[in-house]
Design an enzyme around this catalytic site. Sequence first.
Site, PDB file in Angstrom:
ATOM      1  N   ARG A  32       0.805  -1.129  -0.033  1.00  0.00           N
ATOM      2  CA  ARG A  32       0.063   0.043   0.085  1.00  0.00           C
ATOM      3  C   ARG A  32       0.935   1.153   0.029  1.00  0.00           C
ATOM      4  NH1 ARG A  32      -3.901  -0.235   4.707  1.00  0.00           N
ATOM      5  NH2 ARG A  32      -2.271  -1.124   5.830  1.00  0.00           N
ATOM      6  N   LEU A  34       1.180   3.522  -2.572  1.00  0.00           N
ATOM      7  CA  LEU A  34       0.552   4.617  -2.905  1.00  0.00           C
ATOM      8  C   LEU A  34      -0.520   5.280  -1.726  1.00  0.00           C
ATOM      9  CD1 LEU A  34      -0.150   6.371  -5.189  1.00  0.00           C
ATOM     10  CD2 LEU A  34      -1.536   5.121  -6.114  1.00  0.00           C
ATOM     11  N   GLY A 452     -23.975   3.237  13.008  1.00  0.00           N
ATOM     12  CA  GLY A 452     -23.143   2.294  13.664  1.00  0.00           C
ATOM     13  C   GLY A 452     -21.783   2.693  13.918  1.00  0.00           C
ATOM     14  N   GLU A 625     -25.303  -3.916  -5.188  1.00  0.00           N
ATOM     15  CA  GLU A 625     -23.868  -4.038  -5.982  1.00  0.00           C
ATOM     16  C   GLU A 625     -24.199  -5.469  -6.567  1.00  0.00           C
ATOM     17  OE1 GLU A 625     -20.985  -3.284  -3.329  1.00  0.00           O
ATOM     18  OE2 GLU A 625     -19.842  -4.911  -4.119  1.00  0.00           O
ATOM     19  N   CYS A 663     -26.416   1.959   1.686  1.00  0.00           N
ATOM     20  CA  CYS A 663     -25.757   3.325   1.542  1.00  0.00           C
ATOM     21  C   CYS A 663     -25.825   3.770   0.109  1.00  0.00           C
ATOM     22  CB  CYS A 663     -24.399   3.599   2.090  1.00  0.00           C
ATOM     23  SG  CYS A 663     -23.462   2.250   2.432  1.00  0.00           S
ATOM     24  N   GLU A 685     -29.114   6.380   2.019  1.00  0.00           N
ATOM     25  CA  GLU A 685     -28.466   7.366   1.753  1.00  0.00           C
ATOM     26  C   GLU A 685     -29.278   8.371   1.032  1.00  0.00           C
ATOM     27  OE1 GLU A 685     -24.534   6.575   0.164  1.00  0.00           O
ATOM     28  OE2 GLU A 685     -25.061   8.477  -1.279  1.00  0.00           O
ATOM     29  N   HIS A 714     -20.168  11.550   3.627  1.00  0.00           N
ATOM     30  CA  HIS A 714     -18.911  11.662   2.746  1.00  0.00           C
ATOM     31  C   HIS A 714     -18.120  12.937   2.507  1.00  0.00           C
ATOM     32  CE1 HIS A 714     -21.664   8.227   1.049  1.00  0.00           C
ATOM     33  NE2 HIS A 714     -20.485   7.471   1.309  1.00  0.00           N
TER      34      HIS A 714
HETATM   35  C1  LIG Z   1     -18.796   0.768   3.437  1.00  0.00           C
HETATM   36  N1  LIG Z   1     -17.600   0.587   2.591  1.00  0.00           N
HETATM   37  C2  LIG Z   1     -16.897  -0.681   2.743  1.00  0.00           C
HETATM   38  C3  LIG Z   1     -16.810  -1.324   1.542  1.00  0.00           C
HETATM   39  N2  LIG Z   1     -16.241  -2.552   1.757  1.00  0.00           N
HETATM   40  C4  LIG Z   1     -15.721  -2.969   2.909  1.00  0.00           C
HETATM   41  N3  LIG Z   1     -15.283  -4.390   2.956  1.00  0.00           N
HETATM   42  N4  LIG Z   1     -15.894  -2.661   3.955  1.00  0.00           N
HETATM   43  C5  LIG Z   1     -16.793  -1.326   4.021  1.00  0.00           C
HETATM   44  O1  LIG Z   1     -16.520  -0.698   4.872  1.00  0.00           O
HETATM   45  N5  LIG Z   1     -17.325  -1.134   0.537  1.00  0.00           N
HETATM   46  C6  LIG Z   1     -18.099   0.179   0.459  1.00  0.00           C
HETATM   47  C7  LIG Z   1     -17.362   0.987   1.563  1.00  0.00           C
HETATM   48  C8  LIG Z   1     -16.095   1.368   0.968  1.00  0.00           C
HETATM   49  N6  LIG Z   1     -15.915   2.199   1.947  1.00  0.00           N
HETATM   50  C9  LIG Z   1     -14.733   2.241   2.733  1.00  0.00           C
HETATM   51  C10 LIG Z   1     -14.550   3.178   3.780  1.00  0.00           C
HETATM   52  C11 LIG Z   1     -13.314   2.924   4.694  1.00  0.00           C
HETATM   53  C12 LIG Z   1     -12.284   2.196   4.337  1.00  0.00           C
HETATM   54  C13 LIG Z   1     -11.080   1.947   5.047  1.00  0.00           C
HETATM   55  O2  LIG Z   1     -10.991   3.082   5.814  1.00  0.00           O
HETATM   56  N7  LIG Z   1     -10.113   1.148   4.930  1.00  0.00           N
HETATM   57  C14 LIG Z   1      -9.002   1.266   5.939  1.00  0.00           C
HETATM   58  C15 LIG Z   1      -8.507  -0.050   6.272  1.00  0.00           C
HETATM   59  C16 LIG Z   1      -9.625  -0.594   7.358  1.00  0.00           C
HETATM   60  C17 LIG Z   1      -8.920  -1.812   7.990  1.00  0.00           C
HETATM   61  O3  LIG Z   1      -8.734  -2.933   7.468  1.00  0.00           O
HETATM   62  N8  LIG Z   1      -8.364  -1.512   9.178  1.00  0.00           N
HETATM   63  C18 LIG Z   1      -7.449  -2.168   9.978  1.00  0.00           C
HETATM   64  C19 LIG Z   1      -5.964  -2.381   9.698  1.00  0.00           C
HETATM   65  C20 LIG Z   1      -5.548  -0.531   9.567  1.00  0.00           C
HETATM   66  C21 LIG Z   1      -4.218  -0.400   9.155  1.00  0.00           C
HETATM   67  O4  LIG Z   1      -3.965   0.009   7.989  1.00  0.00           O
HETATM   68  N9  LIG Z   1      -3.340  -0.643  10.335  1.00  0.00           N
HETATM   69  C22 LIG Z   1      -1.885  -0.008  10.027  1.00  0.00           C
HETATM   70  C23 LIG Z   1      -1.482  -0.128  11.214  1.00  0.00           C
HETATM   71  C24 LIG Z   1      -2.215   0.545  12.443  1.00  0.00           C
HETATM   72  C25 LIG Z   1      -1.782   2.162  12.528  1.00  0.00           C
HETATM   73  O5  LIG Z   1      -0.594   2.336  13.181  1.00  0.00           O
HETATM   74  O6  LIG Z   1      -2.543   3.255  12.091  1.00  0.00           O
HETATM   75  C26 LIG Z   1      -1.351  -1.186   8.900  1.00  0.00           C
HETATM   76  O7  LIG Z   1      -1.701  -2.436   8.958  1.00  0.00           O
HETATM   77  O8  LIG Z   1      -0.282  -0.696   8.678  1.00  0.00           O
HETATM   78  C27 LIG Z   1      -7.637  -2.035  11.351  1.00  0.00           C
HETATM   79  O9  LIG Z   1      -8.329  -1.147  11.687  1.00  0.00           O
HETATM   80  O10 LIG Z   1      -7.396  -2.854  12.224  1.00  0.00           O
HETATM   81  C28 LIG Z   1      -7.924   1.949   4.879  1.00  0.00           C
HETATM   82  O11 LIG Z   1      -7.036   2.604   5.577  1.00  0.00           O
HETATM   83  O12 LIG Z   1      -8.081   2.001   3.680  1.00  0.00           O
HETATM   84  C29 LIG Z   1     -12.517   1.129   3.279  1.00  0.00           C
HETATM   85  C30 LIG Z   1     -13.780   1.213   2.543  1.00  0.00           C
HETATM   86  N1  LIG Z   2     -22.617  -0.221  10.427  1.00  0.00           N
HETATM   87  C1  LIG Z   2     -21.670   0.083   9.259  1.00  0.00           C
HETATM   88  C2  LIG Z   2     -22.599   0.466   7.910  1.00  0.00           C
HETATM   89  C3  LIG Z   2     -21.694   0.926   6.631  1.00  0.00           C
HETATM   90  S1  LIG Z   2     -22.160   0.848   5.366  1.00  0.00           S
HETATM   91  C4  LIG Z   2     -21.135   1.555   9.661  1.00  0.00           C
HETATM   92  O1  LIG Z   2     -21.773   2.269  10.469  1.00  0.00           O
HETATM   93  O2  LIG Z   2     -20.062   1.725   9.377  1.00  0.00           O
HETATM   94 ZN   LIG Z   3     -23.571   2.572   4.744  1.00  0.00          ZN
END
Ligand SMILES: CN1c2c(nc(N)[nH]c2=O)NC[C@@H]1CNc1ccc(C(=O)N[C@@H](CCC(=O)N[C@@H](CCC(=O)N[C@@H](CCC(=O)O)C(=O)O)C(=O)O)C(=O)O)cc1
Ligand SMILES: N[C@@H](CCS)C(=O)O
Ligand SMILES: [Zn+2]
Length: 776
Positions: A32, A34, A452, A625, A663, A685, A714
């Site tokens: 990751r 980028l 949530g 979807e 949403c 939404e 958003h």
């Molecule tokens: C509602 N949405 C979702 C979709 N799909 C999902 N599978 N989940 C969803 O919620 N599709 C439609 C939408 C898309 N929207 C989103 C919104 C937000 C994110 C997002 O924020 N993704 C995070 C990663 C989330 C995660 O897995 N977190 C983990 C790991 C976090 C991490 O990167 N940790 C660091 C170390 C920690 C630190 O020091 O900060 C690492 O590993 O390097 C966690 O919380 O434990 C993102 O950052 O991209 C995605 C879709």
């Molecule tokens: N309960 C989830 C729904 C996202 S679509 C949230 O609040 O993030």
């Molecule tokens: Zn939602």
Amino acid sequence: MSHNENPFDASPAGHPPIGATVLGYPRIGPRRELKRALERYWAGRSTEDELHATGRRLRERTWLELRDAGLDSVPGNTFSYYDQVLDTAVLFDAVPERFRAAGLSELDTYFAMARGVAGVPPLELTKWFDTNYHHLVPELAEHTRFALVGDKPVAEYRQAAALGVRTRPVLLGPVSFLLLAKPSPAARPGFTPLDLLEPLLACYGELLARLRAAGASWVQLDEPALVADRSPAEIAAVRTAYAWLSGRTERPALLVAGYYGELGEALDPLARTGIEALGVDLVAGRAGLNRLVATPALRDKTLVAGVVDGRNVWRTDLDAALATCATLFGTAGAVAVSTSCPLLHVPYDVTVESTMDARLRSWLAFARQKVDEVVLLGRALRHGPDRVAGELAEVRATRQDRAGAPGLRDDRVRARLAALRPEDARRGPYPRRAAAQRAALRLPALPTTTIGSFPQTDAVRRARAALRAGQLDPAGYRERMRAEITRVVRLQEEIGLDVLVHGEPERNDMVQYFAERLAGFATTELGWVQSYGSRCVRPPILFGDVSRPAPMTVSWAGFAQSLTPRPVKGMLTGPVTILAWSFVRDDQPLATTARQVALAIRDEVRDLEAAGIRVVQVDEPALRELLPPRKRHRRDYLDWAVTAFRLATSGVADSTQIHTHMCYSEFGDVLDAIDGIDADVTSVEAARSGMAVLADLASAGFARQVGPGVYDIHSPRVPDVAEIAELLRAAVRAVPGERLWVNPDCGLKTRSYDQVEPALRNLVAAAGQVRADLAR
Ligand SMILES: CN1c2c(nc(N)[nH]c2=O)NC[C@@H]1CNc1ccc(C(=O)N[C@@H](CCC(=O)N[C@@H](CCC(=O)N[C@@H](CCC(=O)O)C(=O)O)C(=O)O)C(=O)O)cc1
Ligand SMILES: N[C@@H](CCS)C(=O)O
Ligand SMILES: [Zn+2]
């Protein structure tokens, strides 16, 4: 076309054969890189030059890796700083005036279109076809003047060429670009983006000439929009576009790729134009094989056979793939072998998953392994399967190993499914439930709630990272999460919300969290896939029969409920969304897998109820979807999706209130399903679309409770009381007040507390005002 050659090595006169290729590749970086570079730049912690250096390194690495893996044709221009649709809009100067007026640099204007900038809302972000990737929606009007102002595809072609890699630049095709765009608010009534086809084609023509001059021998034009049902006018646009583009004299050879399904009625018109090659999806669009074979106009084209699944992670059945390619040998002038779609939707490399069960890992192919599969198929087609007999045998053996492996079948799960009766997916009549819930919950009119999640703070994520690294023990982690839940509950009480949530701090992701706790799923450490911009997800791998060994959320929700007399809403992800955002097994119908997941969620819903939780929300944001692109396949899907939701939620008493959340705001194609899932309360939404969704629901006779979003989460903007009250008044005009809830559009996890707190205070104040109006 020469006839005594192997069709795999043949190609239209004057062009090198495509051979083995992939339609696209991931771009967020194997670690990751980028994402991190973008977020550093946005936070003002790095310069534009540093960001470009990361971009360049990632691109170079990809080109060299794909070439060295043995692909005959390497795709180019697959990199993007945010999104390929946005790139195309910027390339052709389709930049709405509000972004130009902001007076930013070129790069910051680009990011402003993606993310907004003080006072300037971004372009709309929406789902990319039936995937979990999201694209930005270009805004066009009759006065939009396209001009080729950018040179990203050409510059990247030159960069790759300087490294000795002659790429095949990939462009979003003109028809899909226009079909994905929307009329800007300033457009005259009746304008449709397709009205701009002619001037847009002129720009594409100019770009093709520049790419040719730079040395490109092939260009790929992606037209995924053509795998959905298309009107005669849209098919006519396809004909016009490709007849015109292929008629240019100064241009590379053209490969038009239609993926995520079958080309259907667009196939013949495309094949009759002068394009040199057609990319077809023979996984999602496998049913289109007969039509391909029966299309004589393909005789002088190269067919790029997408036989390696670009959307799922199982190793390919290479024997079947070779047989499919062989079927096409008599149909097309030349055959090339490829992935079914770009590899944007799968992670980079399965070999880095060091903690994954080795047997499971041996069944899987991520992007890098899919490249190897394509190369191997290419060798088999070029030299005959005997030359790769050893490799083919190894793949056969792994597939057999998977079919017979323990853990795939759980007889208890199967027996439970077989014993299901229709009444297991049915609750009591809604009026009876509504009365029981009114008595149990005693909520005011226009009850306020959230969807949530509360902001996922750095501290929460760091605690989880520390738990993973063994620097924090499970008890310490639980204490930190409980402290966060306590803070979130107190905050909601103080703000005055009616139905509270625990805030989901313990969840890394709303699907991954459940997959980590369900039997039948595996999760990855580094299997990141881009969802939008810098945001990524790690889709779990659903490999076996699904069951729930132990409660998954009850202790968190129960703890939150113990802190407050107000109802706390339990929070679960629904079966369709869990499937949509996972890599699913390919050895049984999705409907069967959905019922298994539904029963696991049903167990959780009942346990929440038994623990004193009176309101349970089962999120289904992915219900639309998974809707098949072709209308004729939709009834079947909606039937099993609705049944799965009902199975998950029908095991509780009338007095337990079931909510669902979706949403998106365009319900046209799924109105019946939303009615059919029979939730007591549905939140949707609606803020950006000004409550338009309510009219749709009302006209479809939807008679249960609804929570139209009144806060657009958003955007970092904090809506004021008057603005929210106005949305609520519009809602009250469309739906009787006694059936309305007040909530944000979606969860708050991507926002920060300095935005969320004032926004929720304003939401509660606005609900109070409109409640008072109603009481008058
Ligand atoms: C509602 N949405 C979702 C979709 N799909 C999902 N599978 N989940 C969803 O919620 N599709 C439609 C939408 C898309 N929207 C989103 C919104 C937000 C994110 C997002 O924020 N993704 C995070 C990663 C989330 C995660 O897995 N977190 C983990 C790991 C976090 C991490 O990167 N940790 C660091 C170390 C920690 C630190 O020091 O900060 C690492 O590993 O390097 C966690 O919380 O434990 C993102 O950052 O991209 C995605 C879709
Ligand atoms: N309960 C989830 C729904 C996202 S679509 C949230 O609040 O993030
Ligand atoms: Zn939602």
